[in-house]
Design a protein around this motif. Structure first.
Motif, mmCIF file in Angstrom:
data_model
loop_
_atom_site.group_PDB
_atom_site.id
_atom_site.type_symbol
_atom_site.label_atom_id
_atom_site.label_comp_id
_atom_site.label_asym_id
_atom_site.label_seq_id
_atom_site.Cartn_x
_atom_site.Cartn_y
_atom_site.Cartn_z
ATOM 1 N N LEU A 244 0.827 -1.220 0.000
ATOM 2 C CA LEU A 244 0.000 0.000 0.000
ATOM 3 C C LEU A 244 0.860 1.268 0.000
ATOM 4 O O LEU A 244 0.486 2.280 -0.598
ATOM 5 C CB LEU A 244 -0.916 -0.020 1.235
ATOM 6 N N LEU A 245 2.006 1.208 0.674
ATOM 7 C CA LEU A 245 2.783 2.436 0.867
ATOM 8 C C LEU A 245 3.171 3.135 -0.444
ATOM 9 O O LEU A 245 2.932 4.340 -0.586
ATOM 10 C CB LEU A 245 4.016 2.161 1.735
ATOM 11 N N PRO A 246 3.739 2.418 -1.439
ATOM 12 C CA PRO A 246 4.109 3.104 -2.679
ATOM 13 C C PRO A 246 2.904 3.709 -3.409
ATOM 14 O O PRO A 246 3.052 4.712 -4.118
ATOM 15 C CB PRO A 246 4.739 2.009 -3.540
ATOM 16 N N LEU A 247 1.718 3.126 -3.218
ATOM 17 C CA LEU A 247 0.519 3.669 -3.869
ATOM 18 C C LEU A 247 0.164 5.025 -3.244
ATOM 19 O O LEU A 247 -0.115 6.001 -3.946
ATOM 20 C CB LEU A 247 -0.664 2.706 -3.716
ATOM 21 N N LEU A 248 0.184 5.079 -1.921
ATOM 22 C CA LEU A 248 -0.132 6.328 -1.225
ATOM 23 C C LEU A 248 0.910 7.392 -1.568
ATOM 24 O O LEU A 248 0.587 8.550 -1.848
ATOM 25 C CB LEU A 248 -0.152 6.103 0.294
ATOM 26 N N TRP A 249 2.161 6.943 -1.551
ATOM 27 C CA TRP A 249 3.282 7.857 -1.825
ATOM 28 C C TRP A 249 3.135 8.473 -3.219
ATOM 29 O O TRP A 249 3.281 9.680 -3.401
ATOM 30 C CB TRP A 249 4.598 7.083 -1.700
ATOM 31 N N ALA A 250 2.831 7.621 -4.194
ATOM 32 C CA ALA A 250 2.691 8.097 -5.581
ATOM 33 C C ALA A 250 1.592 9.165 -5.667
ATOM 34 O O ALA A 250 1.732 10.154 -6.397
ATOM 35 C CB ALA A 250 2.371 6.924 -6.504
ATOM 36 N N CYS A 251 0.514 8.987 -4.909
ATOM 37 C CA CYS A 251 -0.572 9.980 -4.936
ATOM 38 C C CYS A 251 -0.083 11.336 -4.440
ATOM 39 O O CYS A 251 -0.484 12.375 -4.958
ATOM 40 C CB CYS A 251 -1.749 9.524 -4.074
ATOM 41 N N THR A 252 0.788 11.318 -3.424
ATOM 42 C CA THR A 252 1.251 12.596 -2.875
ATOM 43 C C THR A 252 2.260 13.275 -3.793
ATOM 44 O O THR A 252 2.627 14.419 -3.571
ATOM 45 C CB THR A 252 1.905 12.417 -1.477
ATOM 46 N N GLU A 253 2.741 12.547 -4.810
ATOM 47 C CA GLU A 253 3.726 13.131 -5.735
ATOM 48 C C GLU A 253 3.184 13.296 -7.141
ATOM 49 O O GLU A 253 3.944 13.538 -8.072
ATOM 50 C CB GLU A 253 4.981 12.226 -5.794
ATOM 51 N N GLY A 254 1.867 13.134 -7.326
ATOM 52 C CA GLY A 254 1.290 13.282 -8.670
ATOM 53 C C GLY A 254 1.750 12.199 -9.630
ATOM 54 O O GLY A 254 1.848 12.426 -10.831
ATOM 55 N N ARG A 255 2.033 11.004 -9.108
ATOM 56 C CA ARG A 255 2.563 9.939 -9.958
ATOM 57 C C ARG A 255 1.692 8.688 -9.935
ATOM 58 O O ARG A 255 2.206 7.594 -10.147
ATOM 59 C CB ARG A 255 3.963 9.534 -9.482
ATOM 60 N N VAL A 256 0.405 8.830 -9.683
ATOM 61 C CA VAL A 256 -0.400 7.615 -9.531
ATOM 62 C C VAL A 256 -0.467 6.808 -10.827
ATOM 63 O O VAL A 256 -0.611 5.592 -10.807
ATOM 64 C CB VAL A 256 -1.806 7.917 -8.947
ATOM 65 N N SER A 257 -0.314 7.490 -11.971
ATOM 66 C CA SER A 257 -0.369 6.734 -13.234
ATOM 67 C C SER A 257 0.859 5.852 -13.426
ATOM 68 O O SER A 257 0.867 4.980 -14.285
ATOM 69 C CB SER A 257 -0.591 7.654 -14.424
ATOM 70 N N GLU A 258 1.903 6.064 -12.611
ATOM 71 C CA GLU A 258 3.092 5.205 -12.724
ATOM 72 C C GLU A 258 2.986 3.939 -11.882
ATOM 73 O O GLU A 258 3.866 3.081 -11.946
ATOM 74 C CB GLU A 258 4.348 5.983 -12.277
ATOM 75 N N VAL A 259 1.968 3.829 -11.067
ATOM 76 C CA VAL A 259 1.828 2.622 -10.234
ATOM 77 C C VAL A 259 0.538 1.894 -10.618
ATOM 78 O O VAL A 259 -0.397 2.502 -11.134
ATOM 79 C CB VAL A 259 1.793 2.962 -8.718
ATOM 80 N N MET A 260 0.535 0.594 -10.403
ATOM 81 C CA MET A 260 -0.648 -0.186 -10.741
ATOM 82 C C MET A 260 -0.947 -1.150 -9.597
ATOM 83 O O MET A 260 -0.216 -2.116 -9.394
ATOM 84 C CB MET A 260 -0.383 -0.956 -12.048
ATOM 85 N N PRO A 261 -1.983 -0.861 -8.801
ATOM 86 C CA PRO A 261 -2.276 -1.782 -7.699
ATOM 87 C C PRO A 261 -2.657 -3.158 -8.220
ATOM 88 O O PRO A 261 -3.384 -3.276 -9.209
ATOM 89 C CB PRO A 261 -3.469 -1.129 -6.977
ATOM 90 N N GLU A 262 -2.125 -4.185 -7.565
ATOM 91 C CA GLU A 262 -2.494 -5.559 -7.935
ATOM 92 C C GLU A 262 -3.446 -6.117 -6.903
ATOM 93 O O GLU A 262 -3.267 -5.882 -5.705
ATOM 94 C CB GLU A 262 -1.237 -6.432 -7.928
ATOM 95 N N TRP A 263 -4.417 -6.889 -7.353
ATOM 96 C CA TRP A 263 -5.470 -7.408 -6.467
ATOM 97 C C TRP A 263 -5.508 -8.928 -6.506
ATOM 98 O O TRP A 263 -5.127 -9.528 -7.508
ATOM 99 C CB TRP A 263 -6.847 -6.856 -6.905
ATOM 100 N N ASN A 264 -5.979 -9.523 -5.437
ATOM 101 C CA ASN A 264 -6.253 -10.964 -5.436
ATOM 102 C C ASN A 264 -7.528 -11.174 -6.241
ATOM 103 O O ASN A 264 -8.615 -11.234 -5.686
ATOM 104 C CB ASN A 264 -6.442 -11.474 -4.011
ATOM 105 N N GLU A 265 -7.370 -11.238 -7.566
ATOM 106 C CA GLU A 265 -8.526 -11.247 -8.469
ATOM 107 C C GLU A 265 -9.390 -12.484 -8.275
ATOM 108 O O GLU A 265 -10.585 -12.469 -8.522
ATOM 109 C CB GLU A 265 -8.082 -11.170 -9.935
ATOM 110 N N GLU A 266 -8.747 -13.594 -7.870
ATOM 111 C CA GLU A 266 -9.479 -14.856 -7.759
ATOM 112 C C GLU A 266 -10.238 -14.969 -6.441
ATOM 113 O O GLU A 266 -10.981 -15.915 -6.242
ATOM 114 C CB GLU A 266 -8.510 -16.043 -7.880
ATOM 115 N N GLU A 267 -9.975 -14.053 -5.529
ATOM 116 C CA GLU A 267 -10.520 -14.194 -4.178
ATOM 117 C C GLU A 267 -11.695 -13.250 -3.944
ATOM 118 O O GLU A 267 -11.745 -12.155 -4.482
ATOM 119 C CB GLU A 267 -9.431 -13.878 -3.143
#
Ligand code: AMP
Length: 420
Positions: free
Chosen positions: A304-327
């Motif tokens: 979670l940390l790099p996702l939050l961090w990217a938001c505070t730096e205007g870089r959210v498009s550079e990160v892609m959260p991964e999810w437990n798609e099967e669960e």
């Protein structure tokens, strides 16, 4: 161990879920939760979430690298502005951007500017005019106190009499300053879905969709609550809906907020109604939802940390959260006896030992009194489980609920049944 020091503000189940997730981050050196609950006891700092100046002092003294705010009240009170002014990094919207949740009429005006699909509405400051309008549009209709009313400022009136009475209830002081202005809305029919997005002011990444259970009793009956349980994903949700909601609701909102000089950074939480004409926006919240966050964090695979961090730096498009798609994840809220009306406090609770990674007990209104775990609030625990199917996740969640010793706890047996 990493070198990042992170502060979470709040004390609910949402904050425990965020702390649980962040504690797994290899980038974290130290975590703090202010003020936290018995579930976050390892990390607690005794500063109330509303005490912005003490929180700023603490963050400066402890050299906090990132602060994350759970509840809406400190956001509306300007906690983000205060941290930014002190040169501190913080995840969440400024006071001006938090108006999306703080004022229903402001939210509606943004929806109008951004041409967002939503219920037709009108705003009133005078009760006779409001009643004339109610008589013109007829029932069913929806009345909303303009300001923050802890989820209680909405009356869904199925007949004219309830609607007319509702105007008085909201405007004649029952909701304090939140009820000075009244929004009256067209009634929309359909299933409700919550979608939370990580936003950096310009761009956004959606989280997984969630269905909440707001009513106190099984079958969606009884009083409105803060939320009695959630599950994710709701089978009614499709990839196409997700694309449409990002294109027609999230990005236009971010564009309009930017253009007016109040860019939105933080979690934009959409309350959507899936109508026959497609998804329509009921409301914005400006933070992680509770108990939505419990299932979202359970399903989040990425750190979670790099996702939050990217938001505070205007870089959210550079990160892609991964999810437990099967669960599939389910969270059953166990509340105090009597909730959501007057409820007992100090009820002793005994928790079983957990086996495996599939289940987690998120604390909300809990504390420790003379070495004993006790309830301190209305919503007390969020029993969260993951499975390969909704049936399996429900089975695991309720098996755990049944092992918890919490006398006369109030909970619903039908969380997730809508999705079966
Ligand atoms: P809100 O705080 O605006 O999300 O409203 C609380 C709840 O009231 C929602 O979760 C819906 O169940 C219901 N509600 C709000 N607006 C409408 C609407 N226009 N039509 C039908 N139900 C609504």
């Amino acid at each position: 161990m990493g070198n990042k020091r992170v502060l979470i503000v709040g004390n609910g189940g949402r904050e425990h879920a965020l702390a649980w997730k962040l504690a797994q981050s290899p980038e974290i050196e130290r975590l703090f939760v202010a003020p936290g609950n018995a579930g976050t006891v390892l990390w607690n700092v005794p500063i109330p979430a509303q005490d912005i100046s003490e929180l700023v002092k603490f963050a400066l003294k402890e050299k906090i690298d990132l602060t994350l705010v759970g509840p809406e009240d400190p956001l509306s009170a300007g906690i983000v502005d205060a941290f930014l002014e002190a040169g501190l990094r913080i995840f969440g919207p400024t006071q001006a951007a938090a108006e999306l949740e703080g004022s229903k009429s402001f939210a509606k005006s943004i929806m109008e500017s951004a041409k967002i699909p939503t219920a037709k509405w009108a705003t009133f400051e005078e009760s006779e005019q409001a009643k004339d309008y109610v008589r013109t549009i007829g029932a069913p209709c929806v009345l909303k106190a303009d300001g923050l009313a802890a989820g209680k400022g909405v009356i869904v009136a199925m007949d004219l009499e309830t609607a007319l009475r509702g105007v008085d209830e909201i405007m004649d002081g029952g909701f304090g300053s939140a009820g000075k202005k009244l929004v009256i809305e067209e009634f929309l029919e359909g299933q409700e879905v919550s979608l939370l997005c990580f936003c950096d002011g310009v761009a956004a990444r959606p989280m997984v969709p969630v269905q909440d259970h707001k009513r106190a009793l099984e079958g969606d009956l009884g009083l409105n609550t803060g939320g009695m349980g959630t599950y994710s994903p709701p089978p009614i949700w499709t990839t196409e809906m997700g694309t449409k909601v990002m294109r027609d609701i999230v990005f236009p909102t971010l564009r309009v907020m930017s253009e007016r000089g109040t860019p939105f950074q933080g979690v934009l939480f959409l309350g959507l109604m899936l109508t026959e004409q497609g998804p329509k926006l009921l409301e914005y919240n400006v933070r992680f939802g509770d108990p939505e966050t419990q299932v979202v964090m359970k399903r989040l695979k990425s750190d979670l940390l790099p996702l939050l961090w990217a938001c505070t730096e205007g870089r959210v498009s550079e990160v892609m959260p991964e999810w437990n798609e099967e669960e599939v994840a389910v969270c059953v809220v166990m509340a105090a006896p009597g909730y959501p009306l007057a409820y007992a406090k100090g009820v002793p609770i005994h928790l079983p030992e957990l086996k495996g990674q599939d289940t987690v007990i998120f604390h909300a209104g809990t504390g420790i009194s003379e070495g004993q775990l006790v309830s301190t609030g209305g919503r007390v625990l969020g029993i969260t489980a993951e499975g390969q199917t909704l049936e399996e996740a429900r089975k695991k969640a309720y098996a755990l609920v049944d092992q918890i010793q919490f006398p006369k706890a109030h909970f619903r047996r039908d969380i997730g049944v809508k999705g079966l």
